[in-house]
Design an enzyme around this catalytic site. Structure first.
Site, PDB file in Angstrom:
ATOM      1  N   LEU A  39      34.439 -30.200  -6.245  1.00  0.00           N
ATOM      2  CA  LEU A  39      33.472 -30.494  -7.313  1.00  0.00           C
ATOM      3  C   LEU A  39      33.134 -29.244  -8.104  1.00  0.00           C
ATOM      4  CD1 LEU A  39      30.289 -32.641  -7.180  1.00  0.00           C
ATOM      5  CD2 LEU A  39      30.028 -30.203  -7.694  1.00  0.00           C
ATOM      6  N   ASN A  41      30.395 -27.910 -11.068  1.00  0.00           N
ATOM      7  CA  ASN A  41      29.266 -28.259 -11.937  1.00  0.00           C
ATOM      8  C   ASN A  41      28.963 -27.115 -12.893  1.00  0.00           C
ATOM      9  OD1 ASN A  41      28.185 -27.722  -9.115  1.00  0.00           O
ATOM     10  ND2 ASN A  41      26.218 -27.796 -10.105  1.00  0.00           N
ATOM     11  N   ASP A  42      27.780 -26.553 -12.918  1.00  0.00           N
ATOM     12  CA  ASP A  42      27.350 -25.694 -14.035  1.00  0.00           C
ATOM     13  C   ASP A  42      28.304 -24.540 -14.372  1.00  0.00           C
ATOM     14  OD1 ASP A  42      25.247 -27.143 -13.040  1.00  0.00           O
ATOM     15  OD2 ASP A  42      24.011 -25.410 -12.564  1.00  0.00           O
ATOM     16  N   GLN A  58      29.976 -23.308 -10.816  1.00  0.00           N
ATOM     17  CA  GLN A  58      29.491 -23.835  -9.547  1.00  0.00           C
ATOM     18  C   GLN A  58      30.613 -24.661  -8.930  1.00  0.00           C
ATOM     19  OE1 GLN A  58      25.866 -23.821  -8.049  1.00  0.00           O
ATOM     20  NE2 GLN A  58      26.641 -21.890  -8.863  1.00  0.00           N
ATOM     21  N   TYR A 101      23.828 -20.334  -6.169  1.00  0.00           N
ATOM     22  CA  TYR A 101      23.516 -21.236  -7.276  1.00  0.00           C
ATOM     23  C   TYR A 101      23.666 -20.513  -8.617  1.00  0.00           C
ATOM     24  CZ  TYR A 101      21.990 -25.378  -4.661  1.00  0.00           C
ATOM     25  OH  TYR A 101      21.940 -26.521  -3.900  1.00  0.00           O
ATOM     26  N   SER A 102      23.332 -21.218  -9.693  1.00  0.00           N
ATOM     27  CA  SER A 102      23.700 -20.772 -11.044  1.00  0.00           C
ATOM     28  C   SER A 102      23.072 -19.453 -11.455  1.00  0.00           C
ATOM     29  CB  SER A 102      23.314 -21.842 -12.054  1.00  0.00           C
ATOM     30  OG  SER A 102      24.191 -22.917 -11.899  1.00  0.00           O
ATOM     31  N   ARG A 160      15.020 -21.133 -10.069  1.00  0.00           N
ATOM     32  CA  ARG A 160      16.439 -20.722 -10.035  1.00  0.00           C
ATOM     33  C   ARG A 160      17.049 -20.531 -11.417  1.00  0.00           C
ATOM     34  NH1 ARG A 160      16.245 -25.810  -7.369  1.00  0.00           N
ATOM     35  NH2 ARG A 160      16.630 -27.540  -8.783  1.00  0.00           N
TER      36      ARG A 160
END
Ligand code: DQQ
Length: 476
Positions: A39, A41-42, A58, A101-102, A160
């Site tokens: 997967l 994502n960002d 991500q 995380y981002s 975050r």
């Protein structure tokens, strides 16, 4: 073996194990960055650095759901050909063990420095958050510095996505946050050396008058200047649908105003959604060496529907949007595909003048440009774009869950004068009236259907150009 090394090897093994299956998917994207497996994502750390564009992302390599995220990495010299680079970050340390995380990237005295959120969940599911950094001399291999900022008082651990920039010799960082009474907001930090950070306060808040009520959490903030105004872009969660607005589960949009850096006060106007399609979230911008403000978004959203996409069976899910250049025109953010994308054109298939409904047969990896007033477009008998003159709405529809049809709309009182479609094997990005509005959507049409129908408004003349695009630009 170190934790980091073990995780890298496991991610590499996941790529090797599944790359053949991923490749066989008829919905595998041709020119949109997608995960090698798992997967995506960002977009993270989006930067042109020492001439090369870097887009980190991500990434969950081990399955097609969320979890302890890695930072994957693509690089490009021309914004078209993208190369998968070695994994940039793994969730290998106590301060990021539930996910890197981002975050964002800066040039830091000739090194690249990245800021990201270390997400930690303890055995009882309690969350902790740390704003961390890492440095690199080549943009590929990173050395983690550890924690730079701890959670300030007054906020929950939903804190975050640091985005860092320089202004007048000082460093600034915006972070997406949730107040202890569960409102979304964006906070500002300031630093002389990009290491020691001072908390300066909130730049905006879910209950500010200009916001109405904008939910319980704001993710992925980004602050930049265009035409002498500051634009704050962010992705609020918890906003209810209101007519044709806020129809996705989570939104992305912006406010425009003036930031007083001395006072840390941001006066701004009302929130506008940035994209009107089904799949768009958590975008990030950077200013490149040509001085362009470039945006890339995640063509997805953390909603229940992401679990139903057919690509899961081929061990991958989600992709990025194409890079877009932003401009601020009459207070509105305009998005145009970067000019480099014209180099994707392989063969021109059509250049036709039409005055009535016309059918075209197009490749599944195509660009279509229509100039003239348009009433309807039918793409692959699956997605329809219709302009309703009575109410001035442009409506995009596609098959939803359980055989229903779902739609998204934008207001367009002046009608449609121009449309540009970037069509990939499972997505469409529709730029309306030279970027005045954009619909970004995944599209899982029958892979054998090639129909593209256009109906101009009341026998008006329109010009339709179609190109087949290159499908060999993402290099794994
Ligand atoms: N996704 C990241 C978070 C961010 C969210 C985790 C937005 O840092 O807030 O993968 O999609």
């Amino acid at each position: 073996m170190s934790n980091d090394r073990r995780l890298r090897e496991q991610a590499d093994t996941a790529i090797e194990t599944y790359q053949e299956i991923v490749r066989q998917d008829p919905y595998r994207q041709a020119f949109h960055m997608s995960p090698p497996v798992g997967l995506l994502n960002d977009p993270n750390g989006w930067i042109q650095w020492q001439g090369t564009y870097h887009l980190y992302f991500q990434w969950m390599p081990f399955h097609t759901g969320h979890g302890a995220k890695f930072w994957g990495h693509f690089s490009s010299v021309n914004l078209i050909d993208w190369k998968l680079e070695p994994t940039a970050l793994t969730p290998s340390d106590w301060f990021d063990r539930s996910g890197c995380y981002s975050g964002s990237a800066i040039d830091y005295d000739g090194k690249m420095k990245i800021y990201y959120t270390g997400n930690v969940k303890d055995d009882n599911g309690q969350r902790q958050t740390y704003q961390c950094s890492a440095e690199s001399i080549d943009g590929i291999h990173f050395v983690k510095n550890g924690v730079e900022i701890e959670l300030p008082q007054g906020y929950t651990p939903h804190f975050r996505d640091p985005k860092v920039w320089k202004h007048d010799g000082q460093w600034y960082m915006v972070v997406g946050a949730q107040t202890e009474d569960h409102y979304g907001c964006v906070v500002l930090f300031e630093s002389k050396d990009a290491k020691e950070w001072e908390f300066r306060g909130e730049l905006s808040h879910s209950t500010r008058e200009e916001c109405g009520y904008l939910g319980y959490m704001w993710e992925c903030p980004d602050l930049f200047t265009l035409n002498g105004k500051e634009v704050l872009l962010f992705s609020p969660q918890g906003v209810e649908a209101d007519g044709i607005d806020y129809n996705n589960l989570y939104q992305t949009g912006y406010v425009v105003g003036k930031l007083d850096y001395q006072q840390a006060q941001f006066q701004h106007n009302r929130f506008e959604e940035l994209d009107r399609g089904f799949d768009f979230y958590a975008p990030q911008t950077t200013c490149d060496e040509k001085g362009r403000r470039l945006l890339v978004g995640w063509m997805g959203c953390p909603d229940p529907e992401e679990k139903t996409q057919p690509t899961h069976q081929y061990h991958w899910v989600h992709c990025m949007t194409v890079p877009r250049e932003l401009s601020l025109e009459q207070g509105k953010l305009i998005q145009r595909p970067v000019e480099e994308l014209t180099d994707l054109r392989k063969v021109q298939r059509y250049d036709e003048q039409i005055t009535e409904q016309a059918d075209f047969t197009i490749d599944r990896v195509s660009e279509v440009q229509i100039d003239g007033p348009i009433e309807k477009v039918n793409l692959f008998n699956c997605t329809h774009l219709v302009y309703e003159r009575d109410n001035g709405l442009l409506i995009l529809s596609r098959p939803g869950q359980d055989g229903t049809v779902e739609s998204r709309s934008c207001r367009l009182p002046q009608g449609v004068q121009q449309l540009q479609f970037y069509i990939d094997r499972s997505s469409v990005e529709i730029f309306v009236n030279d970027g005045e509005e954009v619909f970004t959507s995944r599209l899982f049409a029958d892979p054998d259907v090639r129909t593209f129908e256009v109906k101009p408004r009341e026998s008006a003349a329109a010009n339709v150009k179609v190109w087949s695009l290159r499908d060999d630009v993402i290099h794994f």
